[in-house]
Design a protein around this motif. Structure first.
Motif, PDB file in Angstrom:
ATOM      1  N   ALA A 344       0.828  -1.211   0.000  1.00 22.37           N
ATOM      2  CA  ALA A 344       0.000   0.000   0.000  1.00 22.37           C
ATOM      3  C   ALA A 344       0.862   1.260   0.000  1.00 22.37           C
ATOM      4  O   ALA A 344       0.536   2.259  -0.659  1.00 22.37           O
ATOM      5  CB  ALA A 344      -0.923  -0.003   1.219  1.00 22.37           C
ATOM      6  N   THR A 345       1.978   1.211   0.715  1.00 27.42           N
ATOM      7  CA  THR A 345       2.899   2.355   0.747  1.00 27.42           C
ATOM      8  C   THR A 345       3.462   2.640  -0.639  1.00 27.42           C
ATOM      9  O   THR A 345       3.536   3.795  -1.075  1.00 27.42           O
ATOM     10  CB  THR A 345       4.054   2.085   1.729  1.00 27.42           C
ATOM     11  OG1 THR A 345       3.520   1.930   3.047  1.00 27.42           O
ATOM     12  CG2 THR A 345       5.058   3.234   1.718  1.00 27.42           C
ATOM     13  N   TYR A 346       3.849   1.600  -1.346  1.00 26.15           N
ATOM     14  CA  TYR A 346       4.427   1.794  -2.680  1.00 26.15           C
ATOM     15  C   TYR A 346       3.381   2.246  -3.694  1.00 26.15           C
ATOM     16  O   TYR A 346       3.688   3.033  -4.596  1.00 26.15           O
ATOM     17  CB  TYR A 346       5.133   0.523  -3.141  1.00 26.15           C
ATOM     18  CG  TYR A 346       6.472   0.337  -2.452  1.00 26.15           C
ATOM     19  CD1 TYR A 346       7.470   1.297  -2.596  1.00 26.15           C
ATOM     20  CD2 TYR A 346       6.721  -0.768  -1.647  1.00 26.15           C
ATOM     21  CE1 TYR A 346       8.702   1.147  -1.958  1.00 26.15           C
ATOM     22  CE2 TYR A 346       7.943  -0.932  -1.010  1.00 26.15           C
ATOM     23  CZ  TYR A 346       8.923   0.037  -1.161  1.00 26.15           C
ATOM     24  OH  TYR A 346      10.132  -0.101  -0.525  1.00 26.15           O
ATOM     25  N   TYR A 347       2.152   1.791  -3.550  1.00 21.79           N
ATOM     26  CA  TYR A 347       1.095   2.309  -4.416  1.00 21.79           C
ATOM     27  C   TYR A 347       0.885   3.803  -4.164  1.00 21.79           C
ATOM     28  O   TYR A 347       0.642   4.574  -5.095  1.00 21.79           O
ATOM     29  CB  TYR A 347      -0.214   1.549  -4.172  1.00 21.79           C
ATOM     30  CG  TYR A 347      -0.374   0.297  -4.997  1.00 21.79           C
ATOM     31  CD1 TYR A 347      -0.196   0.311  -6.381  1.00 21.79           C
ATOM     32  CD2 TYR A 347      -0.733  -0.913  -4.403  1.00 21.79           C
ATOM     33  CE1 TYR A 347      -0.357  -0.837  -7.141  1.00 21.79           C
ATOM     34  CE2 TYR A 347      -0.910  -2.068  -5.156  1.00 21.79           C
ATOM     35  CZ  TYR A 347      -0.715  -2.024  -6.524  1.00 21.79           C
ATOM     36  OH  TYR A 347      -0.876  -3.164  -7.288  1.00 21.79           O
ATOM     37  N   SER A 348       0.997   4.206  -2.908  1.00 20.49           N
ATOM     38  CA  SER A 348       0.863   5.628  -2.573  1.00 20.49           C
ATOM     39  C   SER A 348       1.998   6.439  -3.202  1.00 20.49           C
ATOM     40  O   SER A 348       1.771   7.526  -3.744  1.00 20.49           O
ATOM     41  CB  SER A 348       0.872   5.802  -1.049  1.00 20.49           C
ATOM     42  OG  SER A 348       0.805   7.158  -0.699  1.00 20.49           O
ATOM     43  N   LEU A 349       3.222   5.913  -3.154  1.00 20.18           N
ATOM     44  CA  LEU A 349       4.365   6.587  -3.779  1.00 20.18           C
ATOM     45  C   LEU A 349       4.209   6.630  -5.299  1.00 20.18           C
ATOM     46  O   LEU A 349       4.645   7.588  -5.946  1.00 20.18           O
ATOM     47  CB  LEU A 349       5.655   5.866  -3.401  1.00 20.18           C
ATOM     48  CG  LEU A 349       6.096   6.021  -1.944  1.00 20.18           C
ATOM     49  CD1 LEU A 349       7.240   5.058  -1.612  1.00 20.18           C
ATOM     50  CD2 LEU A 349       6.519   7.459  -1.660  1.00 20.18           C
ATOM     51  N   CYS A 350       3.579   5.610  -5.852  1.00 15.43           N
ATOM     52  CA  CYS A 350       3.301   5.576  -7.291  1.00 15.43           C
ATOM     53  C   CYS A 350       2.445   6.775  -7.693  1.00 15.43           C
ATOM     54  O   CYS A 350       2.671   7.395  -8.733  1.00 15.43           O
ATOM     55  CB  CYS A 350       2.614   4.269  -7.650  1.00 15.43           C
ATOM     56  SG  CYS A 350       1.967   4.186  -9.329  1.00 15.43           S
ATOM     57  N   LEU A 351       1.459   7.106  -6.871  1.00 17.87           N
ATOM     58  CA  LEU A 351       0.570   8.228  -7.177  1.00 17.87           C
ATOM     59  C   LEU A 351       1.274   9.577  -7.040  1.00 17.87           C
ATOM     60  O   LEU A 351       0.967  10.520  -7.773  1.00 17.87           O
ATOM     61  CB  LEU A 351      -0.649   8.192  -6.257  1.00 17.87           C
ATOM     62  CG  LEU A 351      -1.662   7.068  -6.525  1.00 17.87           C
ATOM     63  CD1 LEU A 351      -2.742   7.061  -5.444  1.00 17.87           C
ATOM     64  CD2 LEU A 351      -2.287   7.223  -7.900  1.00 17.87           C
ATOM     65  N   LYS A 352       2.216   9.664  -6.125  1.00 20.05           N
ATOM     66  CA  LYS A 352       2.848  10.948  -5.809  1.00 20.05           C
ATOM     67  C   LYS A 352       4.024  11.297  -6.720  1.00 20.05           C
ATOM     68  O   LYS A 352       4.357  12.477  -6.881  1.00 20.05           O
ATOM     69  CB  LYS A 352       3.341  10.940  -4.353  1.00 20.05           C
ATOM     70  CG  LYS A 352       2.231  10.889  -3.313  1.00 20.05           C
ATOM     71  CD  LYS A 352       2.808  10.795  -1.913  1.00 20.05           C
ATOM     72  CE  LYS A 352       1.705  10.676  -0.861  1.00 20.05           C
ATOM     73  NZ  LYS A 352       2.257  10.503   0.503  1.00 20.05           N
ATOM     74  N   ASN A 353       4.656  10.304  -7.300  1.00 20.91           N
ATOM     75  CA  ASN A 353       5.916  10.540  -8.007  1.00 20.91           C
ATOM     76  C   ASN A 353       5.823  10.169  -9.486  1.00 20.91           C
ATOM     77  O   ASN A 353       5.041   9.308  -9.885  1.00 20.91           O
ATOM     78  CB  ASN A 353       7.042   9.719  -7.365  1.00 20.91           C
ATOM     79  CG  ASN A 353       7.301  10.139  -5.934  1.00 20.91           C
ATOM     80  OD1 ASN A 353       7.903  11.167  -5.672  1.00 20.91           O
ATOM     81  ND2 ASN A 353       6.811   9.333  -4.991  1.00 20.91           N
ATOM     82  N   GLY A 354       6.665  10.835 -10.297  1.00 17.55           N
ATOM     83  CA  GLY A 354       6.747  10.529 -11.718  1.00 17.55           C
ATOM     84  C   GLY A 354       5.626  11.155 -12.529  1.00 17.55           C
ATOM     85  O   GLY A 354       4.724  11.799 -11.993  1.00 17.55           O
ATOM     86  N   LYS A 355       5.712  10.972 -13.838  1.00 18.44           N
ATOM     87  CA  LYS A 355       4.736  11.526 -14.776  1.00 18.44           C
ATOM     88  C   LYS A 355       4.034  10.396 -15.533  1.00 18.44           C
ATOM     89  O   LYS A 355       4.533   9.269 -15.576  1.00 18.44           O
ATOM     90  CB  LYS A 355       5.446  12.440 -15.784  1.00 18.44           C
ATOM     91  CG  LYS A 355       6.107  13.669 -15.164  1.00 18.44           C
ATOM     92  CD  LYS A 355       5.086  14.741 -14.820  1.00 18.44           C
ATOM     93  CE  LYS A 355       5.741  15.962 -14.182  1.00 18.44           C
ATOM     94  NZ  LYS A 355       6.613  16.688 -15.119  1.00 18.44           N
TER      95      LYS A 355
END
Length: 504
Positions: A344-355
């Motif tokens: 769940a933490t990595y999915y959250s980082l997926c939403l916050k970072n990158g284009k």
């Protein structure tokens, strides 16, 4: 008499001045001497600083040699293409203009003159496309194309032009709808067969002088990519790149080329071996995308050390592409481990970072927003399939009961993945039944499964020499799934390529 004397002097002065200007222009030339070739080799090794130092000295010694500007621009292109650093990209625009102007202001009667300029414009266009600067990229492609057309008229036997002409013709033979404006800017439609033939003609030519050494390596990679993506000739693509990348342990660009085509050819174990032997980053431009690739290959083999390569990529890489995808892979890694909190933490980082420029990043972001939880078994089967471990994948899929899957996405995944395995193992009758089931079940969903199922059915019927049915399903894949939000460009490109292959 005085007037005549002044006039005579002015005429003489004018003639001498014109001759002086002409002599200045005539000094420009193209020559890949020993130092230029050394710099070019260093560029491929990503030892950019060393290459620049050599080119700086060579610029002083031979300011008229346009090969020096070409290689200097190549340093800039490779740096920006690999780093994807947006600040560096914006700051580099004047430097890029200077390289182009330095060649434009040094016209020669050599065919290399317009080829070099076309190469520079295409380099800049490819980086602009990475940065989502699409309109400006289209303008550069148009300029490159005009230069190549002029060269075709002036130097019809000059084969290096075929690399760039062939690439443009092939790419624009199946351009997706949202890039159709680029084709309008260029003012022509592509031709895959003609483009491939042009590239092949240069690649197989006996030209082996200094200036062709690395140019043929680049051409081979382009040709292999087109063989895979447009012609469905994946084994031939591997044969193309194999002989040009034997030094992959010492050369990061060769490592990248070889590993990329190995992945497409289903050689996952070989891809892991290639990337595990990539050169380190000491005194070179860091190429962190290779770490991302190694993480993907290892995860597809369910290796327990896959996560470290994604973590390295997300920490070290300063670009924007594949960041969301890397975080999704980390989420998947932790689902397999059973650590759902970390997932769940990595999915959250997926939403916050990158284009969301690349298809992989778009799908990763969509999945993170949906917050649907994969089952461990289905995810393992998906990854093993992607690594071409078909028997292992099918063994797991056969243990999963469709009725127990709680969401339509995973029901589609189960049947689509089975169908793909049957397709790859040439059990076409079973594959067609399951693809048809996926189409009917998921035709109104936002997932790619139904559109891709139609595409795969078209491919099967193409292999079975049933052009009528192949055409029907390629058209269906392209046009009949308006709600699909995933891999839209890829599906359209592949469907158009399929239609071209069967003569439509």
């Amino acid at each position: 008499m005085l007037f005549k004397g002044i006039l005579k002097k002015n005429i003489i002065f004018g003639v001498l001045f014109f001759m002086h200007l002409t002599s200045l222009h005539s000094k420009a030339f193209f020559r890949m001497n020993e130092q230029c070739l050394k710099a070019q080799s260093l560029i491929y090794e990503l030892r950019i600083s060393e290459a620049k130092a050599i080119l700086s000295e060579e610029k002083i010694k031979s300011p008229e040699n346009i090969a020096v500007s070409w290689l200097g621009e190549y340093c800039l292109y490779i740096t920006l293409f690999i780093s994807e650093n947006e600040k560096e990209y914006k700051a580099s625009q004047q430097e890029w203009k200077n390289y182009i102007k330095s060649v434009e202001n040094s016209p020669t009667d050599d065919a290399w003159y317009r080829f070099i300029l076309s190469d520079m414009y295409l380099h800049r266009a490819s980086v602009k496309l990475k940065m989502n600067d699409n309109f400006s990229a289209g303008s550069d492609i148009k300029t490159a194309n005009l230069l190549l057309k002029d060269n075709e008229i002036l130097f019809p036997t000059f084969l290096p032009d075929n690399k760039n002409i062939g690439l443009i013709k092939a790419l624009f033979s199946a351009i997706p709808k949202n890039y159709a404006w680029l084709g309008n800017i260029l003012g022509f439609e592509g031709n895959l067969e003609d483009g491939m033939l042009k590239i092949e003609t240069y690649l197989n030519s006996p030209l082996n002088e200094n200036e062709h050494k690395w140019l043929k390596v680049e051409t081979a990679f382009i040709y292999a990519l087109l063989q895979h993506h447009f012609q469905k000739k994946t084994n031939e693509a591997w044969q193309t790149i194999d002989k040009y990348t034997t030094d992959f342990k010492n050369n990061p660009l060769l490592n990248y080329m070889r590993a990329t085509i190995a992945g497409y050819a289903g050689k996952n174990e070989e891809q892991i071996q290639i990337l595990s032997q990539k050169p380190n980053h000491n005194n070179t431009l860091p190429f962190y995308y290779l770490d991302y690739m190694l993480g993907v290959a290892k995860l597809r083999a369910l290796h327990t050390d896959a996560a470290m390569y994604f973590k390295l990529f997300t920490v070290k890489f300063k670009g924007e592409n594949y960041i969301k995808s890397a975080y999704r892979y980390l989420a998947w890694f932790n689902i397999i481990r059973g650590d759902l909190d970390a997932s769940a933490t990595y999915y959250s980082l997926c939403l916050k970072n990158g284009k969301e420029y690349q298809e992989e990043d778009k799908q990763a972001a969509k999945e993170a927003k949906e917050a649907l939880r994969w089952t461990k078994e289905l995810l393992e089967a998906r990854l093993l399939f992607d690594g071409h471990y078909y028997a292992l994948s099918l063994d797991i899929l056969n243990t999963i009961e469709e009725i127990k899957l709680t969401h339509i996405k995973f029901k589609l995944e189960l049947n689509y993945r089975k169908a793909r395995i049957f397709q790859e193992t040439k059990e076409y009758a079973s594959a067609l039944v399951l693809f048809d089931k996926v189409i009917n079940t998921g035709k109104n969903e936002t997932y790619y499964y139904s559109a891709y199922s139609a595409l795969q059915m078209g491919t099967i019927y193409e292999l079975l020499k049933n052009k009528q049915q192949a055409k029907y399903y390629f058209e269906k894949a392209k046009n009949n799934f308006p709600k699909n939000e995933e891999y839209q460009n890829s599906i359209e490109l592949k469907a158009k390529s399929g239609l071209k292959r069967i003569g439509h």
